[in-house]
Structure formats: C-alpha cells, structure tokens
Write an enzyme that holds these catalytic residues in place. Structure first.
Site, PDB file in Angstrom:
ATOM      1  N   ILE A 158     -12.490 -43.335  -5.180  1.00 48.86           N
ATOM      2  CA  ILE A 158     -13.302 -43.127  -6.379  1.00 48.86           C
ATOM      3  C   ILE A 158     -14.527 -42.284  -6.052  1.00 48.86           C
ATOM      4  CG2 ILE A 158     -14.685 -44.252  -8.155  1.00 48.86           C
ATOM      5  CD1 ILE A 158     -12.747 -46.618  -8.023  1.00 48.86           C
ATOM      6  N   CYS A 207     -19.303 -48.274  -3.274  1.00 46.24           N
ATOM      7  CA  CYS A 207     -18.978 -48.979  -2.037  1.00 46.24           C
ATOM      8  C   CYS A 207     -18.443 -50.369  -2.351  1.00 46.24           C
ATOM      9  CB  CYS A 207     -20.212 -49.088  -1.150  1.00 46.24           C
ATOM     10  SG  CYS A 207     -21.681 -49.713  -1.996  1.00 46.24           S
ATOM     11  N   ARG A 236     -19.537 -52.635  -8.096  1.00 45.13           N
ATOM     12  CA  ARG A 236     -19.609 -54.088  -8.202  1.00 45.13           C
ATOM     13  C   ARG A 236     -21.002 -54.471  -8.675  1.00 45.13           C
ATOM     14  NH1 ARG A 236     -14.999 -53.495  -8.061  1.00 45.13           N
ATOM     15  NH2 ARG A 236     -13.413 -54.315  -6.638  1.00 45.13           N
ATOM     16  N   ASP A 260     -21.176 -50.454 -15.570  1.00 43.86           N
ATOM     17  CA  ASP A 260     -19.974 -51.035 -16.168  1.00 43.86           C
ATOM     18  C   ASP A 260     -19.700 -52.418 -15.595  1.00 43.86           C
ATOM     19  OD1 ASP A 260     -17.623 -50.705 -17.921  1.00 43.86           O
ATOM     20  OD2 ASP A 260     -16.476 -50.789 -16.042  1.00 43.86           O
ATOM     21  N   GLU A 265     -20.194 -62.107 -14.936  1.00 49.23           N
ATOM     22  CA  GLU A 265     -19.355 -61.588 -16.009  1.00 49.23           C
ATOM     23  C   GLU A 265     -18.481 -62.694 -16.589  1.00 49.23           C
ATOM     24  OE1 GLU A 265     -18.974 -57.027 -14.242  1.00 49.23           O
ATOM     25  OE2 GLU A 265     -17.266 -58.386 -14.101  1.00 49.23           O
ATOM     26  N   HIS A 284     -17.392 -53.841 -18.427  1.00 47.06           N
ATOM     27  CA  HIS A 284     -16.365 -53.776 -17.387  1.00 47.06           C
ATOM     28  C   HIS A 284     -15.054 -53.199 -17.926  1.00 47.06           C
ATOM     29  CE1 HIS A 284     -15.413 -55.676 -13.233  1.00 47.06           C
ATOM     30  NE2 HIS A 284     -14.658 -54.610 -13.436  1.00 47.06           N
TER      31      HIS A 284
END
Length: 317
Positions: A158, A207, A236, A260, A265, A284
């Site tokens: 990514i 990361c 994250r 995001d 969560e 998310h």
C-alpha cells in the site's frame, strides 16, 4: 469438511456470495458472533474464518477439533498466533487484497483536505456562490500537491502504491522503511523517522501496528512536524495518539487530519477527534469496495484449498 465464518456480514452484507468457499465444504456463516458464543458457533468444525472475532489460547483449548484459523484481513492480531502454533493450529491471513482501494482512500482524504470538494458542494447548494459578488468563491485554504513533499511511514504494497500516485501528482516522496535505498523505486528517497517528520507537507501512515509503531504519532513527534502538515491514517488506528492529534488540530499546529481508522471501532461518542477542526474521519471503509472484498473471498478460498492440499500458504504462525 465443516467450515464456519464467524463474522461474515462486514465482508458480505449481501452483495457478494460465498460460492468459492461453499464448494470446499459444509459452510455455516454467522453475521456476527459474540465472544461468549464462539465455542458453540464453531462446534466441531476443523476450519474457522474470522475477521474481528478474537481467538485466545483459552478459546482454542475449548475447540479440540480446530485445525485452521483463516483471518479475513491482513492484520492478524485477533489471533494468539503463538498459542495456535503450540496447539498445531495453522493461522493464515489475506495480504494485498485491498492495496488499490486503500491507496485510493488515502488520496480521497488528502484531496478532501486540500480542495474541500464536499464543503464547496454544500456551499453551492446553499446558494452561497449564487449570491457572491465575484465569479468565484472560496473560504478555505487551498493547496496544490505538485512540488510538495509526501512522507510515508511503512513501505509495503500500500505504501508503494501511495508513493506511485504521489509521484504522479508531482510530489517528492520520502519513506521510512527497512528496505535498502538501492531497492527503492526511482524517485523514492529513504529517510529516518525524524527526517520524514521534518520534511513532510503530507504524512501518510502505512506501517503495521506493533510495539515499535504504536502511537508513533504523539505529542513529541507532532512537535517535530511542520505546523502546515496534513496527516493521513488509513493504516491502523493506534498508530496515533488521538488526544495528541486532537490537541494539535485545535492549537493549529496540525493543518489537517484524515483517517479511516480509529483506536476503538466503533468509536465512543466522546472521541476527542470528533470536535477537532479540520478533522475528517470515514468509518473504516477503505478496504470495503466490492472489488477488494471479492478478492478477499477468493484468496480465503485459495488459502483453505492450499491448507487441505498439505501445502498451506499465507501462514502467519
């Protein structure tokens, strides 16, 4: 062969199918599974698939027939992989299924902050432009990406895709990575954490979450950054200290934050970021395009077939 999916709804709320997995064995799918229901839901199944349902050593001890846990995500911290290995349980994950979708969301957040398309769309509908004295109207700072510096912490698939897109925008790219400088693509420069904090106009986090990276963005690291920097987190939630980021936004020492992911969560209603200025959060969804979720299911099926053939792939323990 019994296969159980414990939390299938987030991956497939009805717009996909489980056919590729159903062809392998007797499949039972639960939309969601509470912690106290895990053992009864899995029963005597040999194969279980989980996204966010947590597997501890204690739970595994209560499932003697369990031989395989397939995590329906890239991150696999929901499973005690050491305990699984000790019990002869194979754990796999699904890598690289959402690379393009997450990279796209990274720039969706960045462009939202630099160009404020949503804001101006609402202003136009509210007739603010219609009553303007000039042919054009803006009431926020605008920013051109060309010539700016994109810093990237983490240079997996990514991070690499984000770097490629940033270069297409004409940005200079600096990365924090364990890779050797000689192995980086042309135009990508390796630097240290302090180095990337100092030079970045935009800082994007890609990361993994571990002891080294947890809250890598905190009060001390924020103080080393330009007050005009834009911070993006599609990695994250716990890569940042949410209180520190909220305070920096309120103080004007951080120009904007797009995320995001959050530490909790779903988040609590009193999350400090919710009241911070220039803060934009999506729930998310970066990974959740139909294309990415279809790849996820396909790779999950491949993982199971490889396990059954005696040559498992994508094993993380």
């Amino acid at each position: 062969m019994k296969i159980v999916i414990l939390d299938g709804y987030s991956i497939n709320p009805g717009d996909l199918d489980w056919k590729q997995i159903e062809e392998i064995g007797e499949l039972t799918v639960y939309d969601r599974t509470a912690p106290e229901d895990i053992v009864s839901a899995v029963g005597d199944a040999e194969i279980v698939l989980t996204n966010k349902v947590v597997f501890t050593a204690e739970i595994m001890d209560r499932l003697p027939q369990l031989k395989y846990i397939g995590v329906l995500a890239t991150g696999y911290n929901v499973v005690d992989t050491v305990a699984a290995a000790e019990r002869g349980i194979i754990v796999t994950n699904i890598a690289a299924y959402s690379t393009d979708s997450v990279a796209q969301m990274t720039f969706a957040h960045l462009l939202n902050i630099t160009n404020r398309v949503g804001h101006y769309g609402k202003q136009v509908k509210n007739l603010r432009w219609s009553y303007n004295k000039d042919f054009c109207y803006w009431d926020t700072k605008l920013m051109e990406l060309a010539g700016k510096t994109m810093g990237i912490i983490g240079f997996g698939k990514i991070g690499m895709r984000v770097a490629e897109i940033a270069r297409c925008f004409g940005m200079d790219v600096f990365v924090v990575t364990h890779r050797n400088s000689a192995d980086l693509p042309e135009g990508i420069q390796k630097t240290t954490l302090d180095g990337v904090l100092a030079v970045s106009d935009v800082l994007s986090l890609h990361c993994p979450l571990n002891d080294e990276t947890r809250e890598i963005i905190n009060e001390a690291t924020l103080a080393k950054m330009k007050p005009t920097v834009i911070l993006i987190n599609t990695g994250r939630g716990a890569l940042i200290n949410e209180d520190a980021v909220a305070k920096a936004l309120c103080a004007g020492t951080l120009a904007g934050f797009g995320a995001d992911v959050l530490c909790q969560e779903p988040p609590s209603a009193d999350n400090p970021l919710f009241k911070a200025p220039n803060c934009y959060i999506t729930p998310h969804t970066a990974w959740a395009t139909p294309e990415a979720r279809h790849r996820l299911v396909a790779i999950a099926a491949q993982n199971i077939k490889a396990y059954l053939s005696g040559a498992p792939i994508n094993v993380v323990n």
